[in-house]
Design a protein around this motif. Structure first.
Motif, PDB file in Angstrom:
ATOM      1  N   THR A 178       0.859  -1.154   0.027  1.00  0.00           N
ATOM      2  CA  THR A 178       0.076   0.174   0.000  1.00  0.00           C
ATOM      3  C   THR A 178       0.807   1.320   0.154  1.00  0.00           C
ATOM      4  OG1 THR A 178      -0.172  -0.054   2.309  1.00  0.00           O
ATOM      5  CG2 THR A 178      -1.933  -1.306   1.523  1.00  0.00           C
ATOM      6  N   ILE A 179       2.159   1.100   0.023  1.00  0.00           N
ATOM      7  CA  ILE A 179       2.875   2.133   0.158  1.00  0.00           C
ATOM      8  C   ILE A 179       3.837   2.368  -1.184  1.00  0.00           C
ATOM      9  CG2 ILE A 179       5.238   3.248   1.251  1.00  0.00           C
ATOM     10  CD1 ILE A 179       4.559   1.362   3.574  1.00  0.00           C
ATOM     11  N   PRO A 180       3.142   3.793  -1.659  1.00  0.00           N
ATOM     12  CA  PRO A 180       3.940   4.161  -3.258  1.00  0.00           C
ATOM     13  C   PRO A 180       5.339   3.948  -3.224  1.00  0.00           C
ATOM     14  CG  PRO A 180       2.320   5.633  -2.507  1.00  0.00           C
ATOM     15  CD  PRO A 180       2.371   4.726  -1.383  1.00  0.00           C
ATOM     16  N   GLY A 181       5.913   3.365  -4.251  1.00  0.00           N
ATOM     17  CA  GLY A 181       7.491   3.266  -4.455  1.00  0.00           C
ATOM     18  C   GLY A 181       7.994   2.006  -3.620  1.00  0.00           C
ATOM     19  N   ALA A 182       7.139   1.334  -2.902  1.00  0.00           N
ATOM     20  CA  ALA A 182       7.967   0.394  -2.407  1.00  0.00           C
ATOM     21  C   ALA A 182       8.168  -0.850  -3.026  1.00  0.00           C
ATOM     22  CB  ALA A 182       6.974   0.163  -0.952  1.00  0.00           C
ATOM     23  N   GLN A 183       9.379  -1.582  -2.927  1.00  0.00           N
ATOM     24  CA  GLN A 183       9.413  -2.789  -3.551  1.00  0.00           C
ATOM     25  C   GLN A 183       9.944  -3.962  -2.499  1.00  0.00           C
ATOM     26  OE1 GLN A 183      11.904  -2.134  -7.039  1.00  0.00           O
ATOM     27  NE2 GLN A 183      10.636  -0.583  -7.875  1.00  0.00           N
ATOM     28  N   VAL A 184       9.641  -5.186  -2.775  1.00  0.00           N
ATOM     29  CA  VAL A 184      10.142  -6.034  -1.916  1.00  0.00           C
ATOM     30  C   VAL A 184      10.755  -7.175  -2.651  1.00  0.00           C
ATOM     31  CG1 VAL A 184       9.389  -7.780  -0.033  1.00  0.00           C
ATOM     32  CG2 VAL A 184       8.333  -5.451  -0.170  1.00  0.00           C
ATOM     33  N   SER A 185      11.830  -7.902  -2.554  1.00  0.00           N
ATOM     34  CA  SER A 185      12.345  -8.921  -3.120  1.00  0.00           C
ATOM     35  C   SER A 185      12.897  -9.998  -2.177  1.00  0.00           C
ATOM     36  CB  SER A 185      13.542  -8.623  -4.164  1.00  0.00           C
ATOM     37  OG  SER A 185      14.537  -8.064  -3.192  1.00  0.00           O
ATOM     38  N   GLY A 186      12.994 -11.239  -2.748  1.00  0.00           N
ATOM     39  CA  GLY A 186      13.144 -12.271  -1.705  1.00  0.00           C
ATOM     40  C   GLY A 186      12.046 -13.069  -1.646  1.00  0.00           C
ATOM     41  N   THR A 187      12.179 -13.940  -0.457  1.00  0.00           N
ATOM     42  CA  THR A 187      10.952 -14.872  -0.341  1.00  0.00           C
ATOM     43  C   THR A 187      10.556 -15.041   1.077  1.00  0.00           C
ATOM     44  OG1 THR A 187      11.935 -16.465  -2.204  1.00  0.00           O
ATOM     45  CG2 THR A 187      10.470 -17.388  -0.677  1.00  0.00           C
ATOM     46  N   ILE A 188       8.950 -14.810   1.189  1.00  0.00           N
ATOM     47  CA  ILE A 188       8.641 -14.884   2.539  1.00  0.00           C
ATOM     48  C   ILE A 188       7.430 -16.123   2.381  1.00  0.00           C
ATOM     49  CG2 ILE A 188       7.373 -14.141   4.270  1.00  0.00           C
ATOM     50  CD1 ILE A 188       8.517 -11.201   3.560  1.00  0.00           C
ATOM     51  N   ASN A 189       7.843 -17.376   3.109  1.00  0.00           N
ATOM     52  CA  ASN A 189       6.860 -18.302   2.976  1.00  0.00           C
ATOM     53  C   ASN A 189       5.826 -18.487   4.241  1.00  0.00           C
ATOM     54  OD1 ASN A 189       7.645 -19.112   0.669  1.00  0.00           O
ATOM     55  ND2 ASN A 189       9.213 -20.509   1.285  1.00  0.00           N
ATOM     56  N   LEU A 190       4.673 -18.767   4.053  1.00  0.00           N
ATOM     57  CA  LEU A 190       3.733 -18.960   5.193  1.00  0.00           C
ATOM     58  C   LEU A 190       3.383 -20.422   5.043  1.00  0.00           C
ATOM     59  CD1 LEU A 190       1.910 -18.154   7.607  1.00  0.00           C
ATOM     60  CD2 LEU A 190       0.244 -17.371   5.901  1.00  0.00           C
ATOM     61  N   ASP A 191       3.746 -21.208   5.911  1.00  0.00           N
ATOM     62  CA  ASP A 191       3.501 -22.855   5.519  1.00  0.00           C
ATOM     63  C   ASP A 191       3.937 -23.179   4.270  1.00  0.00           C
ATOM     64  OD1 ASP A 191       2.215 -23.273   8.169  1.00  0.00           O
ATOM     65  OD2 ASP A 191       0.192 -22.714   7.397  1.00  0.00           O
ATOM     66  N   GLY A 192       5.060 -22.737   3.780  1.00  0.00           N
ATOM     67  CA  GLY A 192       5.447 -22.959   2.652  1.00  0.00           C
ATOM     68  C   GLY A 192       5.082 -22.468   1.381  1.00  0.00           C
ATOM     69  N   GLN A 193       4.214 -21.656   1.476  1.00  0.00           N
ATOM     70  CA  GLN A 193       3.587 -20.928   0.369  1.00  0.00           C
ATOM     71  C   GLN A 193       4.410 -19.285   0.182  1.00  0.00           C
ATOM     72  OE1 GLN A 193      -0.457 -20.641   1.518  1.00  0.00           O
ATOM     73  NE2 GLN A 193      -0.887 -22.943   0.880  1.00  0.00           N
ATOM     74  N   ASP A 194       4.622 -18.965  -0.925  1.00  0.00           N
ATOM     75  CA  ASP A 194       5.358 -17.742  -1.295  1.00  0.00           C
ATOM     76  C   ASP A 194       4.239 -16.755  -1.168  1.00  0.00           C
ATOM     77  OD1 ASP A 194       6.907 -15.613  -2.092  1.00  0.00           O
ATOM     78  OD2 ASP A 194       7.880 -16.843  -3.878  1.00  0.00           O
ATOM     79  N   LEU A 195       4.492 -15.782  -0.177  1.00  0.00           N
ATOM     80  CA  LEU A 195       3.509 -14.773  -0.236  1.00  0.00           C
ATOM     81  C   LEU A 195       3.587 -13.541  -1.082  1.00  0.00           C
ATOM     82  CD1 LEU A 195       3.301 -14.477   3.590  1.00  0.00           C
ATOM     83  CD2 LEU A 195       2.213 -15.869   2.419  1.00  0.00           C
ATOM     84  N   ASN A 196       4.721 -13.544  -1.835  1.00  0.00           N
ATOM     85  CA  ASN A 196       5.128 -12.529  -2.800  1.00  0.00           C
ATOM     86  C   ASN A 196       4.604 -12.766  -4.100  1.00  0.00           C
ATOM     87  OD1 ASN A 196       5.595 -10.350  -1.031  1.00  0.00           O
ATOM     88  ND2 ASN A 196       7.740 -11.237  -0.678  1.00  0.00           N
TER      89      ASN A 196
END
Length: 284
Positions: free
Chosen positions: A88-106
């Protein structure tokens, strides 16, 4: 209750996402509970400014994990990655992996609305809706269609308020405004609202910083009770609070995760001298 968080391109739900790219990891040797959230090489940019650098962290289930570190070190930024509030933040970029129970949230197929049903959040200042106490708790149930009848909705509202330690204080005034409660009561109301939709993870961003010591003690007692059912991640500036409520602690500094481990170990025998300097008050 577990909600699917993926939708296929045609809008249908896609179950556990076993065909999606993910990188499940083995838990560290000192973690005995199953890993609920696993982050690998997470970088966050706000425009040209990098806020997180290659953060990798495993968060066990049914445990309180405290994120500590000086202001601006990336604690809250990392917390917001877990339920994609940074989207929700303009210009924000996220890379890498975040898993919840093995599921990639990104992954592009993740539905953020469904994700936030599984990952609730409590903010620094209590933020009840300008509605009645009852409607504050029932709101999520109604918009997500989680109660099949008014009787079921009433039961979930009562159960949620009881689990938040608030029922006995508000049972006879459920239709009064939630904003009329004290600060500590408002924060417990927000927690009741979060747990009403049966999340699996609860994120707390300095939930006691605006409260008095008595209200803070009550919230800390509540956190200790809730950890038996939820994975809880809390950002706090209070070393004493982190020591009291958490079983795991992660120390951030200048956007990097310096070290993580059992809370007792971090506070009594940290491996990195920067951690020792911070917890002993030499900086921060």
């Amino acid at each position: 209750m577990r909600f699917p968080i993926f939708r296929s391109p045609d809008g249908t739900e896609a179950g556990s996402g076993t065909d999606l790219q993910s990188r499940p990891t083995e838990p560290p040797a000192d973690v005995t509970r199953p890993i609920k959230v696993s982050a690998r090489d997470v970088n966050v940019y706000y425009g040209d400014k990098q806020a997180l650098f290659d953060v990798s962290l495993d968060v066990p289930d049914k445990t309180v994990t405290a994120l500590i570190g000086p202001s601006g070190c990336g604690k809250s930024t990392f917390l917001r990655c877990i339920n994609r509030m940074n989207d929700t933040i303009p210009g924000a970029q996220v890379s890498g992996t975040i898993n919840l129970d093995g599921q990639d949230l990104n992954h592009r197929s993740v539905d953020p609305v469904l994700l936030r049903q599984r990952v609730g959040m409590v903010f620094q200042r209590p933020n009840p809706f300008p509605k009645s106490i009852y409607e504050n708790v029932a709101y999520g149930l109604r918009i997500h269609g989680l109660a099949e009848s008014k009787a079921e909705q009433d039961a979930i509202v009562e159960q949620s308020l009881r689990r938040a330690g608030l029922w006995d204080e508000v049972a006879d005034r459920l239709h009064n405004p939630g904003t009329g409660l004290s600060g500590g009561q408002q924060q417990r109301l927000v927690i009741a609202r979060a747990i009403a939709i049966s999340p699996e993870v609860i994120l707390m961003d300095e939930p006691c910083s605006a409260l008095d010591p008595i209200a803070t003690a009550r919230i800390e007692e509540l956190i200790d009770e809730l950890r038996e059912q939820y994975c809880i991640i809390i950002v706090t500036h209070s070393m004493a609070q982190a020591a009291r409520v958490s079983q795991r602690t992660a120390f951030f500094h200048l956007g990097r995760l310096v070290e993580t481990g059992d809370t007792e170990e971090i506070f009594t025998n940290p491996r990195d001298p920067r951690t020792l300097d911070y917890i002993t008050g030499r900086f921060g």
